[in-house]
Design a protein around this motif. Structure first.
Motif, mmCIF file in Angstrom:
data_model
loop_
_atom_site.group_PDB
_atom_site.id
_atom_site.type_symbol
_atom_site.label_atom_id
_atom_site.label_comp_id
_atom_site.label_asym_id
_atom_site.label_seq_id
_atom_site.Cartn_x
_atom_site.Cartn_y
_atom_site.Cartn_z
ATOM 1 N N ILE A 117 0.839 -1.204 0.000
ATOM 2 C CA ILE A 117 0.000 0.000 0.000
ATOM 3 C C ILE A 117 0.872 1.251 0.000
ATOM 4 N N PHE A 121 1.842 4.701 -3.450
ATOM 5 C CA PHE A 121 1.935 6.158 -3.561
ATOM 6 C C PHE A 121 3.057 6.460 -4.540
ATOM 7 N N ALA A 129 2.242 13.595 1.672
ATOM 8 C CA ALA A 129 1.071 13.312 2.509
ATOM 9 C C ALA A 129 1.455 13.356 3.980
ATOM 10 N N ALA A 133 0.450 16.324 6.897
ATOM 11 C CA ALA A 133 -0.288 16.008 8.122
ATOM 12 C C ALA A 133 0.485 16.457 9.354
ATOM 13 N N LEU A 134 1.800 16.153 9.389
ATOM 14 C CA LEU A 134 2.592 16.481 10.581
ATOM 15 C C LEU A 134 2.839 17.974 10.706
ATOM 16 N N GLY B 21 -6.548 0.719 0.910
ATOM 17 C CA GLY B 21 -5.489 0.932 1.896
ATOM 18 C C GLY B 21 -4.900 2.321 1.776
ATOM 19 N N VAL B 22 -4.701 2.766 0.527
ATOM 20 C CA VAL B 22 -4.166 4.122 0.301
ATOM 21 C C VAL B 22 -5.085 5.159 0.937
ATOM 22 N N ILE B 25 -4.683 5.062 4.683
ATOM 23 C CA ILE B 25 -3.437 5.682 5.160
ATOM 24 C C ILE B 25 -3.553 7.206 5.122
ATOM 25 N N VAL B 26 -4.132 7.724 4.033
ATOM 26 C CA VAL B 26 -4.264 9.185 3.942
ATOM 27 C C VAL B 26 -5.160 9.704 5.064
ATOM 28 N N THR B 29 -3.222 9.493 8.388
ATOM 29 C CA THR B 29 -2.216 10.546 8.593
ATOM 30 C C THR B 29 -2.897 11.866 8.925
ATOM 31 N N LEU B 30 -4.028 12.148 8.257
ATOM 32 C CA LEU B 30 -4.704 13.407 8.531
ATOM 33 C C LEU B 30 -5.290 13.417 9.935
ATOM 34 N N VAL B 33 -2.934 14.815 12.500
ATOM 35 C CA VAL B 33 -2.583 16.230 12.482
ATOM 36 C C VAL B 33 -2.619 16.786 13.899
ATOM 37 N N PRO B 34 -1.485 17.337 14.352
ATOM 38 C CA PRO B 34 -1.493 17.885 15.703
ATOM 39 C C PRO B 34 -2.363 19.147 15.734
ATOM 40 N N LEU B 277 -7.624 16.815 -1.046
ATOM 41 C CA LEU B 277 -6.322 16.143 -0.981
ATOM 42 C C LEU B 277 -6.488 14.637 -1.111
#
Lengths: 278, 310
Positions: A117, A121, A129, A133-134, B21-22, B25-26, B29-30, B33-34, B277
């Motif tokens: 997966i 990308f 990505a 996010a970070l 899965g992609v 994961i996106v 990750t979002l 976000v802190p 996004l």
């Protein structure tokens, strides 16, 4: 490195050039305060966009900061992010690859699906990505680049472990009662190390490129930290009036990526002559 | 032919879980976000009530897995949600931009193949000649130059100093030249290197010596026996390069103000438009998976010995 491999490396002129370039980069990064002719963050409105001359060998940027000094300090950022990201990729990818290859079964299947997966990308997008996010910054950029490199290392290490698992000496060690972790750490890992070293060196080239790309997009290292990609990006706004602001820092990227590529190629050819030119 | 059709369908079905899965994961990750993404969207002066209202409107008050299930459900109906900033269906925004990216990446891939492969073949036929030395040196630099920087250098050279080509934007063929060349350079280098080494290897094979011994012309030997048998790794690399080109497109599109998916994605990131996004990343991943499927299918055509029972 065996004496044999060292001799092969020593005869390879391009590899030696790569070694010299990388050693030079490390030196420049370490001695940045001594080498930089000026303060890299000192602004001077009178010297805004100054063309290259005796005072500013590579010219000055939008804020009148000396580009050469910023390029010199930028070496620190590039090497720091590159080295730490390579460490993340090698340790995380190595661990995942070892576990997957050695354990097999559902654990292997689960890890490999995850890797697949991540590999779906295209190129830069995983790093983009993650960093989006970070959030930006040196630390987050390092994490993003490291995670970006992890799946490739994991897949490579897994393949090596699978191949080594069936070799006679590993079977012999197993027959003598060596258990899982000892087998991996003492008998398999040392044999994967040369490949990992080559990979880590070539990865450094990519890490420098990806860090520069993220910073260029404004997602990576933030001003006023001197990052090469960021400097190119700032210069872009004045490209048509002062082309040196964007183009000069890019040369530093080219030289360092070239250095790591040459060194990595040289190490690969020296350690495994069968792969020569591959 | 029926065999390859089943193979294609099966591979396409196998791609579905990867793409799901992609998406996961996106979204994950979002999720990491802190800070409060919704509060950041509205700026520091927003009231708590307004933030809560927007959060509810965007469905972000629900847990990740619920949102994921909803998104996948929407996806099955071809709905990617509405972009937050423009309040337009994401599908429309993607439809507006993907042709530009396709045009750019296909042009770059064509340039890479048309320059890289012949350069590699000539290098292999005349190893250690001055052409070979030049091509190898060029490849080393091609691999080491960041595409965004090459793009800017090309603009300085061919728009500023020699005012031949436009600085940016999309329209005529002239607009396409600089971004496509900038994007293609690393791929040209990779292809030239790999073609050189694989053709060099094949040219030492017995059947090549036989072909020469039969009195076949050198060109026929090199193309029909050399290149033909070296094609498999080259085509594989073309597939990998497609992924590189898509990632690089994000950079070249930014440099040349090319109105494609990559620029849309960067805009979405800065606007914190996570719906847009997600959609953009999904389209890139889908395209990458499809290209690799095409590469796999071409193996059977290139080498009939490869069975399609994969």
């Amino acid at each position: 490195m065996s004496a044999d491999a060292a001799r092969r490396f020593g005869r390879n002129r391009l590899a030696l050039l790569g070694l010299a370039l990388v050693a030079g980069l490390v030196l420049v990064a370490a001695a940045a305060p001594l080498l930089a002719p000026q303060d890299p963050v000192k602004q001077s409105l009178f010297e805004k966009r100054a063309r290259p001359d005796a005072k500013h060998l590579l010219g000055a940027d939008e804020f009148g900061r000396d580009i050469l000094s910023r390029v010199i300090y930028g070496t620190r950022v590039a090497l720091l992010v590159g080295t730490l990201a390579a460490a993340i990729a090698v340790v995380a990818g190595g661990a995942l690859g070892c576990v997957a290859g050695f354990a097999g079964g559902w654990l292997d299947a689960t890890i490999m699906r995850g890797i697949e997966i991540l590999l779906a990308f295209p190129y830069l997008l995983l790093a983009i990505a993650i960093v989006s996010a970070l959030g930006p910054g040196v630390v987050n950029t390092t994490i993003a680049v490291g995670v970006w490199g992890t799946p490739t290392v994991a897949r490579m290490v897994r393949a090596s472990v699978l191949a080594l698992k069936e070799t006679e000496y590993v079977r012999a060690a197993r027959a003598l009662g060596a258990g899982g972790p000892a087998l991996v750490l003492r008998h398999i890992l040392p044999n994967v190390l040369p490949t990992l070293c080559v990979y880590a060196t070539l990865f450094m080239a990519n890490a420098v490129l990806v860090e520069a790309a993220l910073s260029f997009l404004g997602l990576g290292v933030q001003p006023p930290t001197p990052s090469w990609g960021l400097m190119v990006s700032t210069g872009r706004d004045v490209l048509l009036v002062a082309p040196h602001v964007a183009t000069m820092p890019g040369l530093a990227i080219v030289v360092s990526v070239l250095g790591f590529n040459l060194l990595g190629d040289g190490l690969r050819d020296a350690l495994d002559p069968r792969l020569r030119g591959a | 032919m029926a065999g390859s059709l089943t193979f294609a369908l099966r591979r396409l079905l196998l791609a579905v879980p990867v793409l799901l899965g992609v998406v996961f994961i996106v979204m994950l990750t979002l999720e990491l976000v802190p800070g409060d993404a919704v509060a950041m969207m509205l700026g520091e002066h927003a009231t708590k009530a307004a933030v809560d209202r927007l959060r509810e409107h965007l469905g972000l008050d629900k847990p990740l897995l619920v949102r994921y299930a909803q998104y996948v459900g929407q996806l099955a109906r071809g709905d990617l949600g509405r972009s937050i900033i423009q309040n337009r269906p994401v599908v429309d925004e993607l439809a507006d931009t993907w042709p530009a990216t396709l045009e750019l990446t296909v042009a770059a891939l064509l340039i890479a193949a048309l320059v890289g492969v012949p350069a590699g073949v000539v290098s292999a036929v005349r190893p250690n000649s001055s052409f070979d030395a030049l091509a190898r040196l060029g490849s080393l630099f091609g691999l080491s130059m960041p595409v965004f920087w090459t793009g800017l250098v090309l603009i300085v050279l061919f728009s500023l100093w020699l005012p031949w080509l436009p600085v940016g934007g999309r329209g005529s063929l002239a607009h396409l030249v600089l971004p496509a060349v900038a994007l293609a350079l690393p791929s040209i280098a990779m292809l030239a290197r790999l073609t050189r080494s694989s053709v060099l290897e094949v040219l030492h094979e017995d059947y090549v010596r036989t072909a020469r011994a039969k009195g076949l012309q050198e060109l026929a030997v090199v193309v029909k026996h050399g290149l033909r048998n070296a094609l498999l790794p080259i085509v594989t690399l073309v597939g990998i390069q497609a992924g590189q080109l898509m990632g690089g497109a994000v950079l070249t599109e930014t440099v040349f103000a090319w109105p494609g998916l990559g620029r849309l994605m960067v805009k979405a990131i800065f606007a914190r438009d996570y719906v847009l996004l997600q959609g953009a990343v999904l389209v890139f991943a889908l395209a990458f998976v499809l290209v690799n499927l095409l590469v796999d299918l071409s193996y059977g055509l290139l080498d009939p010995r490869i069975s399609r029972q994969g």
